[in-house]
Write a protein that holds these residues in place. Structure first.
Motif, PDB file in Angstrom:
ATOM      1  N   THR A  71       0.840  -1.207   0.000  1.00  0.00           N
ATOM      2  CA  THR A  71       0.000   0.000   0.000  1.00  0.00           C
ATOM      3  C   THR A  71       0.871   1.252   0.000  1.00  0.00           C
ATOM      4  O   THR A  71       2.084   1.176   0.205  1.00  0.00           O
ATOM      5  CB  THR A  71      -0.835   0.040   1.297  1.00  0.00           C
ATOM      6  OG1 THR A  71       0.067  -0.062   2.407  1.00  0.00           O
ATOM      7  CG2 THR A  71      -1.857  -1.083   1.350  1.00  0.00           C
ATOM      8  N   GLU A  72       0.228   2.405  -0.178  1.00  0.00           N
ATOM      9  CA  GLU A  72       0.912   3.686   0.078  1.00  0.00           C
ATOM     10  C   GLU A  72       0.068   4.448   1.093  1.00  0.00           C
ATOM     11  O   GLU A  72      -1.156   4.267   1.149  1.00  0.00           O
ATOM     12  CB  GLU A  72       1.056   4.490  -1.216  1.00  0.00           C
ATOM     13  CG  GLU A  72      -0.258   4.836  -1.853  1.00  0.00           C
ATOM     14  CD  GLU A  72      -0.106   5.560  -3.176  1.00  0.00           C
ATOM     15  OE1 GLU A  72       1.024   5.910  -3.544  1.00  0.00           O
ATOM     16  OE2 GLU A  72      -1.136   5.763  -3.832  1.00  0.00           O
ATOM     17  N   HIS A  73       0.708   5.294   1.894  1.00  0.00           N
ATOM     18  CA  HIS A  73      -0.045   5.952   2.962  1.00  0.00           C
ATOM     19  C   HIS A  73      -1.022   6.980   2.417  1.00  0.00           C
ATOM     20  O   HIS A  73      -0.798   7.595   1.373  1.00  0.00           O
ATOM     21  CB  HIS A  73       0.889   6.562   4.002  1.00  0.00           C
ATOM     22  CG  HIS A  73       1.853   7.554   3.456  1.00  0.00           C
ATOM     23  ND1 HIS A  73       1.483   8.796   3.029  1.00  0.00           N
ATOM     24  CD2 HIS A  73       3.175   7.470   3.237  1.00  0.00           C
ATOM     25  CE1 HIS A  73       2.532   9.439   2.588  1.00  0.00           C
ATOM     26  NE2 HIS A  73       3.575   8.660   2.698  1.00  0.00           N
ATOM     27  N   LYS A  74      -2.123   7.142   3.149  1.00  0.00           N
ATOM     28  CA  LYS A  74      -3.118   8.140   2.761  1.00  0.00           C
ATOM     29  C   LYS A  74      -2.666   9.516   3.234  1.00  0.00           C
ATOM     30  O   LYS A  74      -1.964   9.638   4.236  1.00  0.00           O
ATOM     31  CB  LYS A  74      -4.461   7.833   3.431  1.00  0.00           C
ATOM     32  CG  LYS A  74      -5.219   6.707   2.785  1.00  0.00           C
ATOM     33  CD  LYS A  74      -6.588   6.583   3.425  1.00  0.00           C
ATOM     34  CE  LYS A  74      -7.340   5.411   2.863  1.00  0.00           C
ATOM     35  NZ  LYS A  74      -8.496   5.031   3.650  1.00  0.00           N
ATOM     36  N   HIS A  75      -3.150  10.525   2.527  1.00  0.00           N
ATOM     37  CA  HIS A  75      -2.874  11.906   2.924  1.00  0.00           C
ATOM     38  C   HIS A  75      -4.097  12.495   3.607  1.00  0.00           C
ATOM     39  O   HIS A  75      -5.229  12.104   3.325  1.00  0.00           O
ATOM     40  CB  HIS A  75      -2.512  12.731   1.683  1.00  0.00           C
ATOM     41  CG  HIS A  75      -1.212  12.309   1.073  1.00  0.00           C
ATOM     42  ND1 HIS A  75      -1.135  11.409   0.047  1.00  0.00           N
ATOM     43  CD2 HIS A  75       0.057  12.646   1.384  1.00  0.00           C
ATOM     44  CE1 HIS A  75       0.140  11.210  -0.258  1.00  0.00           C
ATOM     45  NE2 HIS A  75       0.890  11.949   0.538  1.00  0.00           N
ATOM     46  N   LEU A  76      -3.846  13.455   4.479  1.00  0.00           N
ATOM     47  CA  LEU A  76      -4.965  14.157   5.119  1.00  0.00           C
ATOM     48  C   LEU A  76      -5.666  15.084   4.137  1.00  0.00           C
ATOM     49  O   LEU A  76      -6.843  15.386   4.282  1.00  0.00           O
ATOM     50  CB  LEU A  76      -4.442  15.042   6.260  1.00  0.00           C
ATOM     51  CG  LEU A  76      -4.360  14.484   7.656  1.00  0.00           C
ATOM     52  CD1 LEU A  76      -3.821  15.566   8.579  1.00  0.00           C
ATOM     53  CD2 LEU A  76      -5.723  14.023   8.154  1.00  0.00           C
ATOM     54  N   ASN A  77      -4.887  15.558   3.151  1.00  0.00           N
ATOM     55  CA  ASN A  77      -5.397  16.513   2.159  1.00  0.00           C
ATOM     56  C   ASN A  77      -5.907  17.801   2.803  1.00  0.00           C
ATOM     57  O   ASN A  77      -7.025  18.250   2.529  1.00  0.00           O
ATOM     58  CB  ASN A  77      -6.490  15.866   1.289  1.00  0.00           C
ATOM     59  CG  ASN A  77      -5.890  14.815   0.386  1.00  0.00           C
ATOM     60  OD1 ASN A  77      -4.783  15.002  -0.115  1.00  0.00           O
ATOM     61  ND2 ASN A  77      -6.578  13.705   0.206  1.00  0.00           N
ATOM     62  N   VAL A  78      -5.071  18.351   3.692  1.00  0.00           N
ATOM     63  CA  VAL A  78      -5.402  19.669   4.254  1.00  0.00           C
ATOM     64  C   VAL A  78      -4.306  20.648   3.818  1.00  0.00           C
ATOM     65  O   VAL A  78      -3.167  20.238   3.544  1.00  0.00           O
ATOM     66  CB  VAL A  78      -5.484  19.641   5.806  1.00  0.00           C
ATOM     67  CG1 VAL A  78      -6.634  18.761   6.269  1.00  0.00           C
ATOM     68  CG2 VAL A  78      -4.159  19.215   6.430  1.00  0.00           C
ATOM     69  N   PRO A  79      -4.639  21.952   3.765  1.00  0.00           N
ATOM     70  CA  PRO A  79      -3.606  22.935   3.397  1.00  0.00           C
ATOM     71  C   PRO A  79      -2.409  22.837   4.341  1.00  0.00           C
ATOM     72  O   PRO A  79      -2.590  22.671   5.551  1.00  0.00           O
ATOM     73  CB  PRO A  79      -4.330  24.285   3.564  1.00  0.00           C
ATOM     74  CG  PRO A  79      -5.790  23.970   3.511  1.00  0.00           C
ATOM     75  CD  PRO A  79      -5.954  22.563   4.008  1.00  0.00           C
ATOM     76  N   GLY A  80      -1.226  22.912   3.781  1.00  0.00           N
ATOM     77  CA  GLY A  80       0.001  22.872   4.579  1.00  0.00           C
ATOM     78  C   GLY A  80       0.630  21.482   4.624  1.00  0.00           C
ATOM     79  O   GLY A  80       1.826  21.348   4.845  1.00  0.00           O
ATOM     80  N   GLU A  81      -0.158  20.439   4.374  1.00  0.00           N
ATOM     81  CA  GLU A  81       0.393  19.068   4.470  1.00  0.00           C
ATOM     82  C   GLU A  81       1.494  18.857   3.431  1.00  0.00           C
ATOM     83  O   GLU A  81       2.595  18.400   3.762  1.00  0.00           O
ATOM     84  CB  GLU A  81      -0.727  18.039   4.279  1.00  0.00           C
ATOM     85  CG  GLU A  81      -0.228  16.601   4.380  1.00  0.00           C
ATOM     86  CD  GLU A  81      -1.316  15.575   4.107  1.00  0.00           C
ATOM     87  OE1 GLU A  81      -2.395  15.951   3.606  1.00  0.00           O
ATOM     88  OE2 GLU A  81      -1.077  14.377   4.398  1.00  0.00           O
ATOM     89  N   LYS A  82       1.187  19.189   2.192  1.00  0.00           N
ATOM     90  CA  LYS A  82       2.158  18.977   1.116  1.00  0.00           C
ATOM     91  C   LYS A  82       3.330  19.951   1.266  1.00  0.00           C
ATOM     92  O   LYS A  82       4.498  19.566   1.176  1.00  0.00           O
ATOM     93  CB  LYS A  82       1.454  19.211  -0.228  1.00  0.00           C
ATOM     94  CG  LYS A  82       1.972  18.324  -1.334  1.00  0.00           C
ATOM     95  CD  LYS A  82       1.328  18.648  -2.654  1.00  0.00           C
ATOM     96  CE  LYS A  82       0.053  17.871  -2.913  1.00  0.00           C
ATOM     97  NZ  LYS A  82      -0.658  18.323  -4.118  1.00  0.00           N
ATOM     98  N   GLU A  83       2.981  21.213   1.539  1.00  0.00           N
ATOM     99  CA  GLU A  83       4.004  22.262   1.599  1.00  0.00           C
ATOM    100  C   GLU A  83       5.017  21.999   2.716  1.00  0.00           C
ATOM    101  O   GLU A  83       6.193  22.327   2.589  1.00  0.00           O
ATOM    102  CB  GLU A  83       3.354  23.630   1.854  1.00  0.00           C
ATOM    103  CG  GLU A  83       2.408  24.125   0.754  1.00  0.00           C
ATOM    104  CD  GLU A  83       1.023  23.466   0.743  1.00  0.00           C
ATOM    105  OE1 GLU A  83       0.770  22.572   1.595  1.00  0.00           O
ATOM    106  OE2 GLU A  83       0.202  23.811  -0.108  1.00  0.00           O
ATOM    107  N   LEU A  84       4.556  21.406   3.834  1.00  0.00           N
ATOM    108  CA  LEU A  84       5.443  21.202   4.991  1.00  0.00           C
ATOM    109  C   LEU A  84       5.883  19.740   5.142  1.00  0.00           C
ATOM    110  O   LEU A  84       6.400  19.350   6.191  1.00  0.00           O
ATOM    111  CB  LEU A  84       4.754  21.712   6.265  1.00  0.00           C
ATOM    112  CG  LEU A  84       4.551  23.241   6.263  1.00  0.00           C
ATOM    113  CD1 LEU A  84       3.553  23.671   7.333  1.00  0.00           C
ATOM    114  CD2 LEU A  84       5.884  23.954   6.474  1.00  0.00           C
ATOM    115  N   ALA A  85       5.684  18.942   4.079  1.00  0.00           N
ATOM    116  CA  ALA A  85       6.161  17.542   4.109  1.00  0.00           C
ATOM    117  C   ALA A  85       7.677  17.556   4.316  1.00  0.00           C
ATOM    118  O   ALA A  85       8.392  18.351   3.687  1.00  0.00           O
ATOM    119  CB  ALA A  85       5.806  16.847   2.805  1.00  0.00           C
TER     120      ALA A  85
END
Ligand SMILES: Cc1cc2nc3c(=O)[nH]c(=O)nc-3n(C[C@H](O)[C@H](O)[C@H](O)COP(=O)(O)OP(=O)(O)OC[C@H]3O[C@@H](n4cnc5c(N)ncnc54)[C@H](O)[C@@H]3O)c2cc1C
Length: 314
Positions: free
Chosen positions: A120-134
């Motif tokens: 599997t691959e992990h799920k994302h929360l899909n909230v602002p800031g999640e991708k930018e602060l990965a």
């Protein structure tokens, strides 16, 4: 493409794929493992206490011991990402079966049967800031990143056993660990729930959801859906996983509504000669031992299928 024809090609070398490889070699199947990341998902957890015969072992040690077991029995391990699996022959004569061609970016392999154990691959929360602060405070792996949070305030996000286990590991570094649970219950293994409840560094916050992760260079605080702000140094997301089943889908293998590969008690998929095992399948109870058992079962029935069928490549 080499002319060599493998009996069984295993895509994936996590606990499932590697266990299947070890058994396949014992069944005298000419087997190969092709995997992007040997060891797989369990290498991201610090403590495994439910593998029979071993009271306590780290995830990486367990996974790599199974991979080593398979390779020591002569199964080659190729570090490649599989791009496509296709039938070698589109229209086979009655009574015969087509073999498969497995394509990576650098090679092509022929195999009579294929075991898909891609996990599997992990799920994302899909909230602002999640991708930018990965990787700047947002993480999906406490074992990989926990040590960066010595004496910091962190949280795990999720309502299952993974969120509980990740939180327990984080207490070894952080001064405070919150578990943010969307629902009203933390559905962890009882032993882990007990450890969480007894750990003074951990605080569970039920019915709590993140609306936004904020920070300039790194995570600084969370904006919650109820409007509150929470000062935070690190966010460890553990909200589940999506099946990596595209290779199977492209082969017209039957999937369920969550894109998990449907298997029967022989670990057969809907396509003859294609088997599946582990977290990528429709088994609800996704553990190292259950995936390994499915892969071992696949190796046995792949051997049976090879013995009973004439498998052709042109
Ligand atoms: C935090 C956490 C703690 C856990 N703790 C436990 C525990 O204590 N006990 C337990 O039993 N289970 C535990 N689990 C669950 C366990 O990790 C999984 O059930 C198990 O690792 C699944 O193994 P798998 O081989 O099916 O998949 P994975 O381990 O995900 O392996 C998939 C393999 O496929 C490869 N792959 C994927 N796509 C491709 C491709 N296209 N080409 C080539 N290779 C590919 C990957 O690189 C990898 O080698 C935990 C999980 C998490 C997240």
């Amino acid at each position: 493409m080499s002319d060599k024809i493998y009996d069984l090609l295993i895509v994936g070398a996590g606990c499932s794929g590697a266990s299947g490889a070890m058994y396949a070699s014992r069944l005298n199947l000419d087997t190969i493992m092709v995997a992007e990341l040997p060891g797989g998902l369990i290498t991201t957890t610090h403590l495994v206490e439910n593998w029979p015969g071993i009271k306590s072992i780290s995830g990486p040690d367990l996974a790599m011991s199974i991979v080593d077991h398979a390779t020591s029995f002569g199964v080659p391990m190729k570090n490649e990402k599989v791009k496509e699996i296709v039938k070698a022959v589109d229209n086979v004569e009655d009574g015969k079966k087509s073999g498969y061609v497995v394509k990576t970016s650098s090679s092509e392999y022929k195999a009579k049967t294929v075991l898909i154990a891609t996990g599997t691959e992990h799920k994302h929360l899909n909230v602002p800031g999640e991708k930018e602060l990965a990787n700047k405070g947002v993480s999906y792996c406490a074992l990989c990143d926990g040590a960066f949070y010595k004496d910091k305030v962190v949280c795990t996000v999720g309502g299952g056993d993974s969120a509980a286990k990740e939180a327990l590991l984080l207490t070894e570094y952080a001064k405070k660990v919150f578990i943010l649970v969307r629902g009203k219950k933390l559905k962890a293994e009882p032993v882990n729930l007990d450890r969480v409840e007894k750990n003074e560094k951990i605080e569970i916050m039920y019915e709590t959801e993140i609306a936004e992760i904020l920070g300039d260079e790194k995570v600084e605080k969370l904006k919650l859906k109820n409007g509150d702000d929470m000062e935070m140094d690190g966010v460890f997301i553990a909200i589940g996983h999506n099946a990596l089943s595209k290779l199977a889908k492209d082969l017209q293998v039957g999937l369920n509504q969550w894109n998990e590969i449907k298997i029967n008690r022989r670990s057969e998929t809907s396509v003859p000669g294609i088997y599946s095992a582990g977290d990528v399948t429709d088994n609800e109870f996704k553990q190292a031992i259950t995936g390994s058992a499915e892969a071992v079962t696949a190796a046995y029935f792949a051997s049976d299928y090879i013995a009973k069928n004439e498998i052709v490549f042109n």
